[in-house]
Design a protein around this motif. Structure first.
Motif, mmCIF file in Angstrom:
data_model
loop_
_atom_site.group_PDB
_atom_site.id
_atom_site.type_symbol
_atom_site.label_atom_id
_atom_site.label_comp_id
_atom_site.label_asym_id
_atom_site.label_seq_id
_atom_site.Cartn_x
_atom_site.Cartn_y
_atom_site.Cartn_z
ATOM 1 N N ALA A 87 0.817 -1.219 0.000
ATOM 2 C CA ALA A 87 0.000 0.000 0.000
ATOM 3 C C ALA A 87 0.847 1.264 0.000
ATOM 4 O O ALA A 87 0.362 2.340 -0.368
ATOM 5 N N GLY A 88 2.112 1.137 0.398
ATOM 6 C CA GLY A 88 2.993 2.297 0.419
ATOM 7 C C GLY A 88 3.706 2.563 -0.896
ATOM 8 O O GLY A 88 4.413 3.574 -1.029
ATOM 9 N N GLU A 89 3.531 1.672 -1.898
ATOM 10 C CA GLU A 89 4.226 1.830 -3.184
ATOM 11 C C GLU A 89 3.320 2.565 -4.169
ATOM 12 O O GLU A 89 2.277 2.062 -4.579
ATOM 13 N N GLN A 90 3.725 3.758 -4.546
ATOM 14 C CA GLN A 90 2.836 4.650 -5.291
ATOM 15 C C GLN A 90 2.598 4.218 -6.735
ATOM 16 O O GLN A 90 1.625 4.653 -7.355
ATOM 17 N N ASP A 91 3.445 3.355 -7.267
ATOM 18 C CA ASP A 91 3.219 2.914 -8.651
ATOM 19 C C ASP A 91 2.158 1.820 -8.739
ATOM 20 O O ASP A 91 1.935 1.254 -9.811
ATOM 21 N N ARG A 92 1.470 1.546 -7.644
ATOM 22 C CA ARG A 92 0.390 0.556 -7.647
ATOM 23 C C ARG A 92 -0.993 1.190 -7.824
ATOM 24 O O ARG A 92 -1.976 0.464 -7.948
ATOM 25 N N TYR A 93 -1.069 2.511 -7.830
ATOM 26 C CA TYR A 93 -2.375 3.166 -7.804
ATOM 27 C C TYR A 93 -2.790 3.703 -9.172
ATOM 28 O O TYR A 93 -1.968 4.260 -9.915
ATOM 29 N N VAL A 94 -4.067 3.541 -9.469
ATOM 30 C CA VAL A 94 -4.667 4.017 -10.720
ATOM 31 C C VAL A 94 -6.037 4.593 -10.386
ATOM 32 O O VAL A 94 -6.759 4.039 -9.552
ATOM 33 N N ARG A 95 -6.394 5.700 -11.033
ATOM 34 C CA ARG A 95 -7.733 6.273 -10.855
ATOM 35 C C ARG A 95 -8.530 6.099 -12.143
ATOM 36 O O ARG A 95 -8.063 6.464 -13.226
ATOM 37 N N ASP A 96 -9.732 5.543 -12.021
ATOM 38 C CA ASP A 96 -10.615 5.444 -13.176
ATOM 39 C C ASP A 96 -11.875 6.263 -12.940
ATOM 40 O O ASP A 96 -11.894 7.131 -12.057
ATOM 41 N N GLU A 97 -12.923 6.006 -13.714
ATOM 42 C CA GLU A 97 -14.117 6.839 -13.627
ATOM 43 C C GLU A 97 -14.918 6.599 -12.348
ATOM 44 O O GLU A 97 -15.765 7.414 -11.976
ATOM 45 N N LYS A 98 -14.630 5.508 -11.631
ATOM 46 C CA LYS A 98 -15.356 5.199 -10.395
ATOM 47 C C LYS A 98 -14.568 5.543 -9.137
ATOM 48 O O LYS A 98 -15.133 5.952 -8.126
ATOM 49 N N GLY A 99 -13.284 5.327 -9.184
ATOM 50 C CA GLY A 99 -12.477 5.556 -7.992
ATOM 51 C C GLY A 99 -11.021 5.231 -8.234
ATOM 52 O O GLY A 99 -10.576 5.091 -9.382
ATOM 53 N N THR A 100 -10.272 5.093 -7.146
ATOM 54 C CA THR A 100 -8.851 4.750 -7.215
ATOM 55 C C THR A 100 -8.676 3.303 -6.773
ATOM 56 O O THR A 100 -9.230 2.883 -5.752
ATOM 57 N N PHE A 101 -7.916 2.543 -7.558
ATOM 58 C CA PHE A 101 -7.670 1.156 -7.189
ATOM 59 C C PHE A 101 -6.183 0.900 -7.022
ATOM 60 O O PHE A 101 -5.335 1.648 -7.530
ATOM 61 N N ILE A 102 -5.890 -0.161 -6.275
ATOM 62 C CA ILE A 102 -4.507 -0.587 -6.064
ATOM 63 C C ILE A 102 -4.284 -1.894 -6.810
ATOM 64 O O ILE A 102 -5.181 -2.740 -6.900
ATOM 65 N N ILE A 103 -3.094 -2.041 -7.368
ATOM 66 C CA ILE A 103 -2.712 -3.233 -8.123
ATOM 67 C C ILE A 103 -1.959 -4.186 -7.192
ATOM 68 O O ILE A 103 -0.987 -3.792 -6.550
ATOM 69 N N THR A 104 -2.411 -5.426 -7.113
ATOM 70 C CA THR A 104 -1.611 -6.467 -6.462
ATOM 71 C C THR A 104 -1.218 -7.476 -7.530
ATOM 72 O O THR A 104 -1.981 -7.740 -8.456
ATOM 73 N N ARG A 105 -0.026 -8.036 -7.395
ATOM 74 C CA ARG A 105 0.547 -8.862 -8.450
ATOM 75 C C ARG A 105 0.571 -10.335 -8.046
ATOM 76 O O ARG A 105 0.242 -10.700 -6.920
ATOM 77 N N SER A 106 0.958 -11.163 -8.980
ATOM 78 C CA SER A 106 0.996 -12.614 -8.745
ATOM 79 C C SER A 106 1.795 -12.949 -7.496
ATOM 80 O O SER A 106 2.852 -12.369 -7.252
ATOM 81 N N TYR A 107 1.290 -13.870 -6.713
ATOM 82 C CA TYR A 107 1.912 -14.401 -5.505
ATOM 83 C C TYR A 107 1.877 -13.447 -4.312
ATOM 84 O O TYR A 107 2.322 -13.823 -3.225
ATOM 85 N N GLU A 108 1.378 -12.242 -4.465
ATOM 86 C CA GLU A 108 1.457 -11.289 -3.357
ATOM 87 C C GLU A 108 0.366 -11.491 -2.303
ATOM 88 O O GLU A 108 0.613 -11.293 -1.116
#
Length: 210
Positions: A157-178
């Protein structure tokens, strides 16, 4: 922009495979560009071409990973800030690839990337707290098949390159095995709604186009 390429098939290196990759190109409302937009558009196009060129030359003897999926998608534009979701799948020719997706915010007035905190106008601590709460809300409804520690969730949650904002809200990306095994998957989890009346989306997954 959708572009078709022919790259090495990592699962059958003596053959090739066709892929369709994408990246955005930005312009003003009237269709014109300026130096900042031209530089950003060239950067996005070059990233795609670079991955394709590596894919054309890849071989298992190199011991290197290759990208076999490259999708840069504009998720939203808010004022001068564009949010781009980048889907990447990297493989060395094994049983399956690895999700290396990430998000980038760009200030279209300068053509430069900016931190998620700048784009979302919030502190790093507040953004991290939103990320932790969103991931935990998701796991409460979708328990991990292996388990994940609070420290690992906080780090994600502290890594800023995981966040994206779309038309509904902001989401965080989690990757394989995490968050669990490979079978548990990678996830795109809403952590904030653009409209507070839509807070029910927090902890839910984004539509399949991400």
């Amino acid at each position: 922009m959708d572009k078709s390429y022919t790259i090495v098939n990592p699962y059958s290196p003596s053959s090739t495979q066709g892929v369709m990759w994408s990246y955005p190109q930005f312009s003003k409302v009237d269709g014109s560009t300026d130096a900042a937009l031209d530089a950003l558009n060239a950067q996005l196009a070059k990233a795609c071409e670079d991955d394709a060129n590596l894919g054309k030359a890849w071989g298992p003897a190199s011991g290197a990973m290759m990208v076999d999926d490259h999708q840069d998608l504009c998720a939203s534009i808010n004022g001068s800030i564009a949010s781009v979701f980048s889907a990447r799948d990297e493989t060395g020719g094994g049983a399956h690839g690895t999700d290396e997706s990430f998000g980038t915010f760009y200030d279209l007035s300068t053509g430069k990337a900016v931190d998620a905190t700048t784009a979302l106008n919030m502190s790093a601590e507040d953004l991290q707290a939103k990320g932790v709460a969103g991931i935990n809300a998701f796991l409460a409804k979708n328990p991990s098949d292996l388990g994940v520690s609070a420290d690992d969730i906080s780090k994600m949650a502290g890594e800023q390159d995981r966040y994206v904002r779309d038309e509904k809200g902001t989401f965080i990306i989690t990757r394989s095995y995490e968050l669990g095994s490979y079978a548990f998957g990678s996830h795109r989890i809403y952590v904030m709604a653009n409209d507070p009346a839509n807070n029910a989306i927090v902890g839910t997954e984004v539509a399949d186009n991400y």
